[in-house]
Design a protein around this motif. Structure first.
Motif, PDB file in Angstrom:
ATOM      1  N   VAL A  79       0.850  -1.292   0.256  1.00 26.30           N
ATOM      2  CA  VAL A  79      -0.009   0.021  -0.197  1.00 26.30           C
ATOM      3  C   VAL A  79       1.020   1.298   0.007  1.00 26.30           C
ATOM      4  CG1 VAL A  79      -1.687   1.377   1.292  1.00 26.30           C
ATOM      5  CG2 VAL A  79      -1.854  -1.214   0.979  1.00 26.30           C
ATOM      6  N   PHE A  80       1.835   1.214   0.722  1.00 27.69           N
ATOM      7  CA  PHE A  80       2.799   2.599   0.825  1.00 27.69           C
ATOM      8  C   PHE A  80       4.030   2.372   0.227  1.00 27.69           C
ATOM      9  CE2 PHE A  80      -0.068   2.364   4.863  1.00 27.69           C
ATOM     10  CZ  PHE A  80      -0.651   3.459   4.199  1.00 27.69           C
ATOM     11  N   PHE A  81       4.296   1.262  -0.531  1.00 35.20           N
ATOM     12  CA  PHE A  81       5.527   1.372  -1.449  1.00 35.20           C
ATOM     13  C   PHE A  81       5.151   1.102  -3.005  1.00 35.20           C
ATOM     14  CE2 PHE A  81       9.137  -1.001  -3.357  1.00 35.20           C
ATOM     15  CZ  PHE A  81      10.000   0.073  -3.419  1.00 35.20           C
ATOM     16  N   ILE A  82       4.582  -0.036  -3.280  1.00 32.73           N
ATOM     17  CA  ILE A  82       4.297  -0.296  -4.457  1.00 32.73           C
ATOM     18  C   ILE A  82       3.169   0.632  -5.072  1.00 32.73           C
ATOM     19  CG2 ILE A  82       3.417  -2.309  -6.198  1.00 32.73           C
ATOM     20  CD1 ILE A  82       6.328  -2.815  -4.950  1.00 32.73           C
ATOM     21  N   TYR A  83       2.276   0.664  -4.495  1.00 30.30           N
ATOM     22  CA  TYR A  83       1.097   1.424  -4.977  1.00 30.30           C
ATOM     23  C   TYR A  83       1.440   2.727  -5.167  1.00 30.30           C
ATOM     24  CZ  TYR A  83      -3.531   4.024  -5.169  1.00 30.30           C
ATOM     25  OH  TYR A  83      -4.432   4.975  -5.647  1.00 30.30           O
ATOM     26  N   PRO A  84       2.308   3.514  -4.288  1.00 34.03           N
ATOM     27  CA  PRO A  84       2.722   4.987  -4.482  1.00 34.03           C
ATOM     28  C   PRO A  84       3.729   5.133  -5.885  1.00 34.03           C
ATOM     29  CG  PRO A  84       2.942   4.272  -2.497  1.00 34.03           C
ATOM     30  CD  PRO A  84       2.587   3.241  -2.910  1.00 34.03           C
ATOM     31  N   LEU A  85       4.357   3.958  -5.922  1.00 35.90           N
ATOM     32  CA  LEU A  85       5.278   3.983  -7.118  1.00 35.90           C
ATOM     33  C   LEU A  85       4.242   3.673  -8.386  1.00 35.90           C
ATOM     34  CD1 LEU A  85       8.334   1.517  -6.389  1.00 35.90           C
ATOM     35  CD2 LEU A  85       8.244   3.974  -6.662  1.00 35.90           C
ATOM     36  N   ALA A  86       3.449   2.942  -8.477  1.00 31.45           N
ATOM     37  CA  ALA A  86       2.576   2.835  -9.642  1.00 31.45           C
ATOM     38  C   ALA A  86       1.944   4.119  -9.880  1.00 31.45           C
ATOM     39  CB  ALA A  86       1.527   1.806  -9.308  1.00 31.45           C
ATOM     40  N   GLN A  87       1.556   4.831  -8.757  1.00 33.04           N
ATOM     41  CA  GLN A  87       0.870   6.469  -8.892  1.00 33.04           C
ATOM     42  C   GLN A  87       1.640   7.198  -9.659  1.00 33.04           C
ATOM     43  OE1 GLN A  87      -2.463   8.044  -8.094  1.00 33.04           O
ATOM     44  NE2 GLN A  87      -2.990   5.838  -8.542  1.00 33.04           N
ATOM     45  N   LEU A  88       3.078   6.943  -8.765  1.00 31.79           N
ATOM     46  CA  LEU A  88       4.259   8.096  -9.583  1.00 31.79           C
ATOM     47  C   LEU A  88       4.410   7.910 -10.747  1.00 31.79           C
ATOM     48  CD1 LEU A  88       6.174  10.261  -8.310  1.00 31.79           C
ATOM     49  CD2 LEU A  88       7.788   8.165  -8.199  1.00 31.79           C
ATOM     50  N   PHE A  89       4.079   6.543 -11.333  1.00 34.39           N
ATOM     51  CA  PHE A  89       4.560   6.174 -12.809  1.00 34.39           C
ATOM     52  C   PHE A  89       3.415   6.689 -13.687  1.00 34.39           C
ATOM     53  CE2 PHE A  89       4.385   3.253 -16.352  1.00 34.39           C
ATOM     54  CZ  PHE A  89       5.573   3.697 -16.936  1.00 34.39           C
ATOM     55  N   ALA A  90       2.101   6.634 -13.308  1.00 36.08           N
ATOM     56  CA  ALA A  90       1.156   7.402 -14.057  1.00 36.08           C
ATOM     57  C   ALA A  90       1.205   8.916 -14.131  1.00 36.08           C
ATOM     58  CB  ALA A  90      -0.289   7.097 -13.237  1.00 36.08           C
ATOM     59  N   VAL A  91       1.481   9.282 -12.878  1.00 33.43           N
ATOM     60  CA  VAL A  91       1.682  10.871 -12.880  1.00 33.43           C
ATOM     61  C   VAL A  91       2.919  11.448 -13.858  1.00 33.43           C
ATOM     62  CG1 VAL A  91       2.302  12.987 -11.565  1.00 33.43           C
ATOM     63  CG2 VAL A  91       0.939  11.256 -10.750  1.00 33.43           C
ATOM     64  N   SER A  92       3.926  10.410 -14.220  1.00 31.78           N
ATOM     65  CA  SER A  92       5.011  10.916 -15.048  1.00 31.78           C
ATOM     66  C   SER A  92       4.638  10.826 -16.235  1.00 31.78           C
ATOM     67  CB  SER A  92       5.898   9.716 -14.712  1.00 31.78           C
ATOM     68  OG  SER A  92       5.862   8.343 -15.188  1.00 31.78           O
ATOM     69  N   LEU A  93       3.591  10.420 -16.502  1.00 32.31           N
ATOM     70  CA  LEU A  93       2.807  10.380 -18.090  1.00 32.31           C
ATOM     71  C   LEU A  93       1.837  11.142 -18.291  1.00 32.31           C
ATOM     72  CD1 LEU A  93       2.760   6.431 -18.571  1.00 32.31           C
ATOM     73  CD2 LEU A  93       4.700   8.029 -19.347  1.00 32.31           C
ATOM     74  N   TYR A  94       1.340  12.069 -17.121  1.00 34.76           N
ATOM     75  CA  TYR A  94       0.444  13.174 -17.375  1.00 34.76           C
ATOM     76  C   TYR A  94       0.885  14.048 -18.318  1.00 34.76           C
ATOM     77  CZ  TYR A  94      -2.235  11.494 -13.157  1.00 34.76           C
ATOM     78  OH  TYR A  94      -3.300  10.901 -12.396  1.00 34.76           O
ATOM     79  N   SER A  95      -0.121  14.940 -18.887  1.00 35.55           N
ATOM     80  CA  SER A  95       0.157  16.240 -19.709  1.00 35.55           C
ATOM     81  C   SER A  95      -0.485  17.302 -19.056  1.00 35.55           C
ATOM     82  CB  SER A  95      -0.312  15.905 -21.103  1.00 35.55           C
ATOM     83  OG  SER A  95       0.169  14.902 -21.968  1.00 35.55           O
ATOM     84  N   ASP A  96      -0.022  18.327 -19.205  1.00 34.67           N
ATOM     85  CA  ASP A  96      -0.884  19.482 -18.813  1.00 34.67           C
ATOM     86  C   ASP A  96      -1.475  20.100 -19.614  1.00 34.67           C
ATOM     87  OD1 ASP A  96       1.776  20.352 -19.899  1.00 34.67           O
ATOM     88  OD2 ASP A  96       2.475  21.363 -18.249  1.00 34.67           O
TER      89      ASP A  96
END
Lengths: 307, 287, 387
Positions: A42-59
């Protein structure tokens, strides 16, 4: 804290493979694992996945600081082109710091393991104790010690060595950053090496000769290989935090020429409006780079103990 | 030199003797120098805790005891210390419990997913703190925004997010330390206990646990010092909460109060004293 | 030392002989114990002897309950112990490296078993047991502060204090030096006589097994090769392996050609030899002929009439005080050894290369089933020792 010393453990564990589960108790290991593993998921793998998703966001070009979900690999291209020098510095500084920490740590660990006798416990405590004076406080102390009007610069000045330093000073140069990184992670190098040397049979080393006294060959062919698990653990425990650090570059380095990846991630996160996806892409690239290096390294020098 | 007469003791030149003496003690000499290097900034911190400075505690302006007389005099210094101690104790307690259970599962049991669990424990140690901090910040911010939107709550970054983060990165270190201790435990001791009429529960509490306890205590000390001294992850997930390292870092911009030096050095002395007392007690109990 | 209350649930009270019935322990890739059946009479000192990997320790662990058999039953008296846990059995073990609990004092180590069983007077039982092994004065120490021999005594006390029906000893003297080992052998035997419990002693040291046990069982490859009193095992081995493992033997492959009254006539590598029919495991066909080295004499000339002689060349002579050992190579290439007591006033003064005759009383010869491996092993042991 002395537990850190176990990490260089290596050596053959006394226990063989754990026994097969008695029938009907196969749920027990999962029960033991559940809370810890759940926490990490919950506090390592899931945040990494979220971070990865954010790294592909566009503004949104017209609304800086607002993003939408996307698969925008351009963030990675920007992260790796705009900030390539920072990546280079992170690797270089961390590599240098790891090397210097090794050079300083080995004699200390060796002396603790074989020469210290009854002083061994005291030396162990002394290696650990500085941790408790906050690492930020100690790094700021270094800033004053290395300052232009500080004692180190004064000594170098009088030895006519200061001119060899970049820009004729220590503070706010890469020298200060590497010195700070070396200093801060030195205990992480000492303890695992000490642990592996302590487990080695001193008679084997005595048979081969004494460190530096009977030549470098003994060291290279007998002592070093025996302490290899500790050296590997120590280099990893030094290199990884050093490569991701930004405090040393912030406090000891200059405003421009010595910034590392950590500084960029930190400022993109907190100081640059709309820097969020880039910061995420940078974080992910750094992690991928370090994990790749770690796995190659562990594979090359084969230490199951770490995994 | 090559034709020494028999019976005459070979007496090397002074230079050689000095060289030999140095060579035998080389490691110890370097070790002492490295230890001095480790302590240099601690001494500096100590000395400047007595500085009678005006604006910033950088240049020596004279000796005073006033900062030691009033260590909580700087706004927020002692509050941040208390916060750090609370977070340190809480995350140590939880991380030690969770990590010890994981270590027992990994060493004492063979099960599907053991390899994957080992890797899951290892990878956080191989991940730079800044990445851990950034990723946790992402889920906390996103998660809190959503939860607050749905339930009208007022969840925000602070004490609990720091504690959660510290527990997370301490677990791996606890697992590694306890694992090492468990692996060096002789399995015959537990067999002997069973042979002597101890059931599984008694075997665990009378034999296994007391023997692994030093490893667990060591792991807890490690977890506490990692949590107490953490700055990078904390700076990402702390919001308005201030731990002691964060207090020092933030006040650095306006000039660190000497009270920070007093507190930092006191923690060093307290830790040193506790560890030394612990060792003496441990040695006494062995006898 | 009567048992008072007991609170261990599932404990199986049992008295009587220890019986193993068709016990098999198979692991994934090999069978450690193969269809083993044996009875150890109550109160006897029984030794399980064999090389490492023969299955003796696995057998012991199954009796202790630390391993469970794949098939077969283990009983004490009429009580079936198969499947019960170690803490449910009236069986205690003295472990190979003692396995003393390092965090407990000697006294607490010994009191551990009685306390677990809820004995009200655990402390006084422990004192009695410590007195039995003469360790009362060290009761307050921790195991690490004791010497190997002292630890061994404590391990014995810790097991004995429970008055088990069966006491298992897993190579308990292996870690001690020779002198201490001899001393402890006598001590253990004394204790066993004193307490009258069934002792099962696992060892690879044949001398130890012979000096201590009432009954010795030689194990090999998961099976018992032969079982009996030590004297009988030495005098009349039933297999080539036993002939080899219990003491030394001169062995030769041959085949039986006929019979002369109570003797079998055999041709062994070109020599004709006689074996008492009651001392041979086989009556016809291939046979491994054997005779113990101390039963063989060395002569410079062929002795008259006996017919039990072979000719050979001296390979090595070693003087070992009470006797002289000769290694002699026979024409077939095999090497035999002979011990001559140094009784003669004028020693024979043989040297390597001298031609000699070896002779023996045919009544000492024995015949066992053919086993080329064992013959080779016997020879390797002799040549290895001689060179």
């Amino acid at each position: 804290m002395s537990a850190l010393a176990h990490m260089g453990g290596g050596g053959a564990p006394a226990t063989a493979m754990p026994p097969k589960e008695p029938s009907g108790r196969s749920w027990l290991p999962y029960l033991l694992l559940l809370p810890g593993v759940l926490w990490l998921l919950v506090f390592f793998i899931y945040p990494l996945a979220q971070l990865f998703a954010v790294s592909l966001y566009s503004d949104y070009p017209d609304y800086p600081g607002y993003y939408y979900q996307d698969v925008n690999w351009h963030n990675y291209v920007r992260a790796l082109t705009d900030f390539l020098p920072h990546f280079g510095r992170s690797m270089l500084y961390a590599g240098l710091a790891t090397f210097f920490a090794f050079v300083l740590a080995y004699p200390l660990a060796y002396a603790m393991a074989f020469k210290a006798g009854k002083w061994r416990g005291i030396m162990m405590i002394l290696v650990i104790a500085p941790f408790f004076t906050s690492f930020i406080l100690r790094t700021i102390a270094w800033r004053q010690i290395l300052a232009d009007e500080g004692p180190v610069a004064w000594v170098l000045e009088h030895l006519h060595l200061l001119s060899f330093m970049p820009n004729g000073r220590i503070t706010e140069t890469w020298v200060a950053v590497v010195a700070g990184l070396t200093y801060n992670f030195l205990p992480f190098m000492v303890l695992p090496i000490y642990a592996s040397l302590e487990r080695a049979d001193p008679r084997v080393i005595e048979a081969g000769g004494d460190l530096y006294a009977n030549g470098f060959t003994t060291f290279r062919t007998v002592t070093l290989p025996m302490s290899m698990p500790g050296v590997i653990a120590g280099t990893l425990l030094t290199f990884i935090p050093a490569a991701g650090d930004y405090v040393n570059a912030e406090l000891l380095g200059s405003d421009t020429g010595t910034k590392m990846v950590g500084n960029v991630i930190e400022s993109q996160f907190f100081k640059v409006l709309g820097g969020y996806p880039i910061a995420a892409a940078l974080s992910f690239s750094l992690m991928a780079l370090i994990l790749a290096m770690v796995f190659l390294y562990v594979r090359r020098y084969g230490t199951e103990e770490l995994l | 030199m090559s034709t020494q007469t028999v019976g005459t003791a070979y007496r090397p030149s002074l230079g050689k003797r000095v060289q030999g003496w140095l060579a035998g003690r080389f490691a110890m000499i370097v070790a002492v120098l490295v230890l001095l290097y480790l302590f240099l900034p601690v001494f500096y911190t100590f000395i400047f805790s007595f500085n009678d400075y005006r604006k910033s505690n950088i240049e020596w302006r004279g000796f005073t005891l006033k900062h030691w007389a009033n260590p909580c005099g700087a706004a927020g210094a002692c509050d941040s210390l208390v916060t750090s101690l609370e977070i340190g104790l809480l995350s140590t307690l939880v991380a030690t419990m969770l990590g010890t259970l994981v270590a027992f599962a990994l060493v004492r049991h063979r099960f599907r997913g053991r390899g994957a669990s080992n890797i899951l424990v290892f990878v956080p140690m191989a991940t730079p703190e800044i990445v851990l901090g950034a990723s946790l910040l992402t889920i906390f911010v996103n998660g809190f925004t959503q939860l607050n939107g749905w339930f009208g709550t007022d969840l925000k970054l602070g004490f609990w997010t720091i504690t959660i983060a510290h527990i997370m990165f301490c677990i791996s270190f606890v697992v590694v330390s306890v694992k090492a201790r468990l692996q060096s435990l002789d399995p015959r001791l537990e067999e002997a206990a069973q042979d002597l009429y101890a059931g599984p529960a008694e075997t665990f509490w009378k034999i296994t646990f007391p023997l692994v306890l030093p490893g667990i205590v060591g792991a807890a000390l490690l977890a506490f010092s990692l949590s107490f001294d953490d700055f990078i992850i904390t700076s990402f997930v702390s919001g308005n909460e201030t731990t002691f390292p964060k207090f020092v870092y933030v006040s650095y911009l306006r000039g660190i109060p000497a009270q920070a030096n007093v507190i930092g050095f006191s923690m060093f002395v307290i830790a040193l004293a506790l560890v030394i007392i612990g060792q003496i007690v441990g040695n006494a109990r062995k006898k | 030392m009567a048992r008072n209350g007991r609170s261990v649930s599932g404990f199986r009270e049992a008295k009587g002989d220890l019986r193993l019935e068709n016990v098999t322990k198979a692991f994934a890739d090999f069978t450690a114990v193969d269809d083993l059946s044996l009875v150890v009479p109550r109160g006897s000192f029984f030794a399980l002897l064999g090389p490492s990997g023969c299955g003796k320790t696995t057998t012991l662990r199954m009796v202790a309950g630390l391993d469970q058999p794949t098939a077969g039953r283990i009983l004490v008296g009429e009580t079936d112990l198969t499947g019960s846990r170690p803490y449910e059995r009236p069986v205690n073990t003295v472990f190979q490296s003692y396995a003393l609990f390092p965090h407990l004092t000697i006294r607490d180590n010994v009191a551990f078993g009685p306390k677990r069983r809820g004995e009200a007077n655990a402390a006084s039982l422990a004192e009695d047991a410590l007195a039995l092994v003469q360790m009362t004065h060290l009761g307050g120490r921790k195991p690490a502060q004791l010497s190997g021999g002292q630890q061994q005594r404590v391990a014995v006390a810790r097991a004995l204090v429970n008055r088990p029906e069966v006491l298992l000893l897993d190579e308990p003297l292996g870690a001690l030096d020779l002198k201490l080992r001899r001393q402890m052998q006598v001590e253990l035997k004394r204790i066993q006589t004193e307490v009258g419990l069934t002792f099962i002693h696992v060892t690879h040291d044949q001398e130890e097994a012979m000096t201590m046990a009432d009954t010795v069982a030689v194990m090999n490859r998961g099976r018992i090769e032969q079982m009996g009193p030590p004297v009988q095992m030495y005098d009349l081995p039933k297999t080539a392996f036993v002939a080899n493992f219990v003491g030394q033997s001169n062995l030769g492959q041959g085949h039986i050609t006929g019979r002369d009254a109570d003797f079998l006539i055999a041709d062994v590598q070109g020599s004709t030899v006689r074996i008492p029919a009651r001392r041979s495991s086989v009556e016809s066909g291939a046979v491994t002929f054997g005779v113990r080295p101390e039963k063989v004499s060395v002569k410079r000339t062929r002795p008259e009439g006996t017919g039990n002689d072979v000719r050979g060349t001296v390979l090595d002579v070693s003087f070992i005080g009470v006797a002289t050992q000769y290694l002699v190579r026979l024409p077939s290439g095999t090497v035999w050894s002979a011990y001559e007591q140094n009784l003669d006033l004028e020693p024979m003064d043989l040297r390597p290369g001298d031609e000699v005759w070896l002779t023996w009383n045919p009544g000492h010869a024995f015949g066992v089933g053919p086993d080329p491996d064992a013959v080779q092993a016997a020879e390797a042991a002799k040549v290895g020792a001689g060179e």
